[in-house]
Structure formats: C-alpha cells, structure tokens
Design an enzyme around this catalytic site. Sequence first.
Site, PDB file in Angstrom:
ATOM      1  N   GLU A 190       0.843  -1.113   0.177  1.00 18.79           N
ATOM      2  CA  GLU A 190       0.002  -0.130   0.077  1.00 18.79           C
ATOM      3  C   GLU A 190       0.876   1.195  -0.071  1.00 18.79           C
ATOM      4  O   GLU A 190       0.609   2.323  -0.587  1.00 18.79           O
ATOM      5  CB  GLU A 190      -0.896   0.222   1.409  1.00 18.79           C
ATOM      6  CG  GLU A 190      -1.959  -1.161   1.468  1.00 18.79           C
ATOM      7  CD  GLU A 190      -1.205  -1.954   2.353  1.00 18.79           C
ATOM      8  OE1 GLU A 190      -0.086  -2.698   2.160  1.00 18.79           O
ATOM      9  OE2 GLU A 190      -1.820  -2.659   3.423  1.00 18.79           O
ATOM     10  N   CYS A 201      -0.159   1.405   7.069  1.00 18.82           N
ATOM     11  CA  CYS A 201      -0.737   1.485   5.731  1.00 18.82           C
ATOM     12  C   CYS A 201      -2.128   2.167   5.945  1.00 18.82           C
ATOM     13  O   CYS A 201      -2.616   2.940   5.255  1.00 18.82           O
ATOM     14  CB  CYS A 201      -0.727   0.308   4.932  1.00 18.82           C
ATOM     15  SG  CYS A 201       0.989  -0.369   4.449  1.00 18.82           S
TER      16      CYS A 201
END
Lengths: 163, 163
Positions: B55, B86
Amino acid sequence: MDADVRFMKEALKEARKAFLKDEVPVGCVIVKGGKVIARAHNQREGRQDATAHAELLCIKKACKKLGSFRLNGCELYVTLEPCPMCAGAIINARVERAVFGAYDPKAGCCGTLYDLLGCGKFNHTLKAVGGVMEEECSDILKRFFAEKRRAQRELNCLTKGDG
Amino acid sequence: MDADVRFMKEALKEARKAFLKDEVPVGCVIVKGGKVIARAHNQREGRQDATAHAELLCIKKACKKLGSFRLNGCELYVTLEPCPMCAGAIINARVERAVFGAYDPKAGCCGTLYDLLGCGKFNHTLKAVGGVMEEECSDILKRFFAEKRRAQRELNCLTKGDG
C-alpha cells in the site's frame, strides 16, 4: 546534558530545515549506540507525497544504513507525536524506544488519540516518551502556522483590492 | 464482472509477483475514474525496508502520477487488510474508498484490531470494505507460509544430519 534533550535538539535542527522549505516543521533522528544514524524532516509538500513524513523518511534511511528492515536497538526522536502511519512504521521497524516533543491532538497515536505503540495488540510493543522539549517543538509549529495565516490574510486583502 | 472483483484481481496479480520474489504475497492497486493508476507489491525483504509494504509503495506511485499528495477520488484495493502504517497512509493521502481481501487478525487496522479509517477521529474518514475475493487473497498467503515452514523443516533436518 540529558541524552533525550541532546537528541531532541538534533530532531529540532531537522524541523528548522523543514521550516525553511515551507514545510510543516517536523524533524526526526534515529539513534543507535549513542550515535545519530539517520536524520530527516517532513517533505510532504515539496515531494507531493502523502508518505513523506519525517519519521517515515528517517526509518527508510536507517533501514538502508543498517541493511535491515529491523531497527533493533534503535531509538527514534521526533519533534511531534507520530500519526497512525508513522506509529505503524515505528512498530513495523521494531524501534526499541520512541521519544517525541509536542503532543498532537489531531492525529497523535502515541497516547493522545490512540496508544498504538504500547497497546500490546501488535507483534512489537514499545514505550513512547512524550513532552521532551515540548515548548520548543510546539513553538516552531505555532510560528509556522501563524505565518501561513498571515500570508493568507494578505492574499485575501490583495484579492479584495483586485475586485 | 463486479468492479471490486475486477480490481481485486489486479491486486492479486501484484501479490503473485511478490510470491515469485519470495516476499509475503500482498498486492495493491489504486484506481481513479475506473482505471488503475498505480500498482505495487510488498518488497520489505528485497529492499530491507520496513516501510516497503504494497500500500505504501502504491500510494507513493499514485501521488507521483497525480502530482499531488491528495489522492482525491481514488480507490485503493489491497489483498490483505492494511496494518496501522498503511491505514494511516490511506488516511494521510485522503483515499476515498479502501477495499481489501483477507482479514488480518495480527495487524489489521480496518476493522479487526482497530478501525482507523472509519473511527472519525482523524481529519479524513472513509469506509473500508473487507472480504472481497477473501479466499483467493488468503490462499496465496497460506501457500507462502506453508512453503516457508516446509523449507525450514528441511533445513532443520539437514542441520541435524550435519551434527
């Protein structure tokens, strides 16, 4: 001089670099064995990168320096309480100890909104120490936002004048 | 085909790339206006960088592509529930919607351990949708860790043989 104060002064030097670049002034250093091994400051605006907070950049540098994604035995010093992203990065990198200056009522995740580092839910737990050189770390942020507001007011006046 | 399934399949392609590089197989894509604008997979081991989750890398790429740290109107698809780092990056980048495949009981911060995206405490709130193609996203992780354990057992046998 107390070690925490000494290293927070180094983090403040980084915050000043951010200020001079018109970035929200937050600075960070990572220390191992009593030595600074990485230093960085917020560069979100300049890089136009949502992940370019001081701590993230500093952790990346320290990993590169040590050749490992595990920052065992490392201490992180940052002038502002880490946000969820940075608190998560501190956990992922297994930093041993985190020290911050100013508390962040809007995004702080080391005691203020959440205590991600100390909650014991993740595979790594550590203690965060807050409020080290709090006034200096907070002052540079206040000065930055005061200047921003003043510049905005001046811009508004000019725009009115144009109308 | 349902748009969520279509884009999760793209994220799974990235997870497979990670698998082939002997990385924990997690993949991510970011979509804007019905098109994939960034794709990335976990590279923590290869880069020895604690921040190199799928991510994070994908958000960096999308910011670069759009020339902005704000990913307004973007949707993020990831095969595993985001960790605190993330999830925090998703908030910082102001992603509009997040979709994940497998739930993560060890670090998931989009409903499992915390709901950082939806809690309303930060300056940006969004809804996460979990369980899209859950079985496929989970299976690739299970296969990866099963192979790791088998390799470790074989290593242990060889080491015993040496003794």
